[in-house]
Design an enzyme around this catalytic site. Structure first.
Site, PDB file in Angstrom:
ATOM      1  N   ASN A  54       0.773  -1.166  -0.151  1.00 50.94           N
ATOM      2  CA  ASN A  54       0.151  -0.036   0.017  1.00 50.94           C
ATOM      3  C   ASN A  54       0.957   1.151   0.130  1.00 50.94           C
ATOM      4  O   ASN A  54       1.440   1.687   0.878  1.00 50.94           O
ATOM      5  CB  ASN A  54      -0.949   0.078   1.213  1.00 50.94           C
ATOM      6  CG  ASN A  54      -1.733   1.404   1.199  1.00 50.94           C
ATOM      7  OD1 ASN A  54      -1.708   2.064   0.477  1.00 50.94           O
ATOM      8  ND2 ASN A  54      -2.387   1.251   2.450  1.00 50.94           N
ATOM      9  N   THR A  88      -1.017  -1.422  -4.586  1.00 51.85           N
ATOM     10  CA  THR A  88      -2.506  -1.072  -4.501  1.00 51.85           C
ATOM     11  C   THR A  88      -2.750   0.313  -5.106  1.00 51.85           C
ATOM     12  O   THR A  88      -2.152   1.158  -4.838  1.00 51.85           O
ATOM     13  CB  THR A  88      -3.163  -1.327  -2.968  1.00 51.85           C
ATOM     14  OG1 THR A  88      -2.301  -0.286  -2.024  1.00 51.85           O
ATOM     15  CG2 THR A  88      -2.932  -2.758  -2.453  1.00 51.85           C
ATOM     16  N   GLY A 113       2.499  -2.751   4.752  1.00 51.28           N
ATOM     17  CA  GLY A 113       1.899  -1.550   5.135  1.00 51.28           C
ATOM     18  C   GLY A 113       1.258  -1.789   6.505  1.00 51.28           C
ATOM     19  O   GLY A 113       1.989  -2.233   7.218  1.00 51.28           O
ATOM     20  N   ASP A 115      -2.238  -2.086   9.438  1.00 49.40           N
ATOM     21  CA  ASP A 115      -3.033  -3.166   9.904  1.00 49.40           C
ATOM     22  C   ASP A 115      -4.321  -3.207   8.728  1.00 49.40           C
ATOM     23  O   ASP A 115      -4.776  -4.229   8.565  1.00 49.40           O
ATOM     24  CB  ASP A 115      -3.671  -2.818  11.190  1.00 49.40           C
ATOM     25  CG  ASP A 115      -2.530  -3.017  12.424  1.00 49.40           C
ATOM     26  OD1 ASP A 115      -1.944  -4.073  12.351  1.00 49.40           O
ATOM     27  OD2 ASP A 115      -2.667  -1.984  13.266  1.00 49.40           O
ATOM     28  N   GLY A 116      -4.454  -1.921   8.561  1.00 48.14           N
ATOM     29  CA  GLY A 116      -5.722  -1.989   7.414  1.00 48.14           C
ATOM     30  C   GLY A 116      -5.422  -2.861   5.921  1.00 48.14           C
ATOM     31  O   GLY A 116      -6.295  -3.512   5.617  1.00 48.14           O
ATOM     32  N   GLU A 120      -7.175  -6.382   4.799  1.00 44.80           N
ATOM     33  CA  GLU A 120      -7.359  -6.713   3.322  1.00 44.80           C
ATOM     34  C   GLU A 120      -6.703  -7.944   2.769  1.00 44.80           C
ATOM     35  O   GLU A 120      -7.637  -8.750   2.279  1.00 44.80           O
ATOM     36  CB  GLU A 120      -7.206  -5.546   2.526  1.00 44.80           C
ATOM     37  CG  GLU A 120      -8.242  -4.083   2.833  1.00 44.80           C
ATOM     38  CD  GLU A 120      -8.055  -2.978   1.823  1.00 44.80           C
ATOM     39  OE1 GLU A 120      -7.294  -3.173   0.718  1.00 44.80           O
ATOM     40  OE2 GLU A 120      -8.865  -2.124   2.125  1.00 44.80           O
ATOM     41  N   GLY A 151       3.053   0.359   8.634  1.00 51.31           N
ATOM     42  CA  GLY A 151       2.015   1.127   8.695  1.00 51.31           C
ATOM     43  C   GLY A 151       2.236   2.466   9.925  1.00 51.31           C
ATOM     44  O   GLY A 151       3.347   2.502  10.534  1.00 51.31           O
ATOM     45  N   THR A 152       1.047   2.911  10.232  1.00 51.20           N
ATOM     46  CA  THR A 152       1.189   4.007  11.360  1.00 51.20           C
ATOM     47  C   THR A 152       1.227   3.402  12.617  1.00 51.20           C
ATOM     48  O   THR A 152       1.947   3.576  13.719  1.00 51.20           O
ATOM     49  CB  THR A 152      -0.105   4.857  11.384  1.00 51.20           C
ATOM     50  OG1 THR A 152      -0.379   5.331   9.966  1.00 51.20           O
ATOM     51  CG2 THR A 152       0.142   6.120  12.244  1.00 51.20           C
TER      52      THR A 152
END
Ligand SMILES: Nc1ncnc2c1ncn2[C@@H]1O[C@H](COP(=O)(O)OP(=O)(O)OP(=O)(O)O)[C@@H](O)[C@H]1O
Length: 251
Positions: A54, A88, A113, A115-116, A120, A151-152
């Site tokens: 991502n 993506t 990326g 957790d989101g 997915e 990710g964040t």
């Protein structure tokens, strides 16, 4: 990496009214491309690894970090692995990429990326309530789930005891150590399944996560802002939650 036979993942998308939690067994993901238990590929065969990236994760930091990581990743893994990179183009794209990769016989699909994105990719292991399988039914190997946490929050990686370090993640992938991980499933109001691997939140904490997603540009501070916003005007509600046919009432 993680293997698939019991399976559980991160953040569920906001759902109208999550009404039922249904634990499904056996269902799990194998987080590794390495052949271990249930008859995977022979160790002499080159493993096909699909990286689902991502580029917009962590407000664009994922894309930048991935570009820096890629040369190292290729040099470390390309001796015995085929590496496929798939970026993506927007929300839910990772689900389609993952389904396609599994059908084509990938040894592992690796989320790059937060957790989101991981959420997915996990949902891409399923279609119409069933595990997606390789087109070549004679093939003995199953596809593993992998993660390079960039990710964040990357909460799942921390829960699993991993540091948010992409180079360590590459080492785990190179070693091919697999672990089993539970996967939960929530059915939405119309019955459609949503799979989760990390945590499923209800009510206040779900609202906090929802609001936090609006402030990702502030880094981890987004979770503090999201929690404060969720608290403002929050009113307790009684809940009825069904878990594996048992009804729990929270008041
Ligand atoms: N190309 C894209 N453009 C915009 N959004 C995307 C794109 N690809 C994926 N997404 C969405 O971005 C969301 C957030 O991504 P991701 O989880 O990787 O990063 P994060 O939110 O910064 O990390 P964390 O969830 O760990 O806090 C995903 O849920 C996904 O739906």
């Amino acid at each position: 990496m993680i293997c698939l036979s019991q399976f559980a993942l991160g953040r569920a998308p906001p759902m109208a009214k999550p009404s039922v939690f249904r634990a499904e067994h056996p269902m799990a993901l194998d987080l590794s491309p390495n052949p271990i238990s249930h008859g995977a590929a022979s160790s002499s065969r080159r493993r096909d690894l699909v990286f689902v990236v991502n580029p917009r994760g962590a407000s664009g930091r994922t894309g930048k970090e991935w570009k820096k990581l890629l040369p190292y990743l290729r040099s470390r893994l390309s001796v015995d692995c085929n590496i496929c990179e798939s970026l993506t183009s927007g929300p839910s794209h990772a689900i389609d990429i993952t389904r396609e990769a599994i059908k084509e016989g990938a040894d592992a699909v690796i989320a790059v990326g937060g957790d989101g994105t991981l959420h997915e990719v996990v949902n891409g292991f399923f279609s119409a309530g069933k595990l997606v399988t390789n087109h070549n039914r004679e093939s003995a190997h199953s596809t593993a789930l992998g993660l390079i946490p960039l990710g964040t929050g990357s909460d799942f990686a921390r829960t699993f005891g991993w540091r948010n370090d992409p180079y360590e993640a590459v080492e785990r992938i190179a070693k091919g150590v697999r672990s089993w991980v539970d996967v939960g499933v929530i059915n939405g109001e119309t019955g459609e399944p949503h799979y989760f691997i990390n945590v499923a939140d209800l009510h206040l904490s779900a609202k906090a996560g929802y609001y936090a997603s609006r402030y990702k540009r502030f880094g981890n501070l987004c979770y503090v802002i999201g929690a404060l916003q969720a608290f403002m005007g929050h009113r307790n509600q009684d809940l009825r939650v069904k878990v594996s046919s048992c009804l729990y009432i929270f008041v």
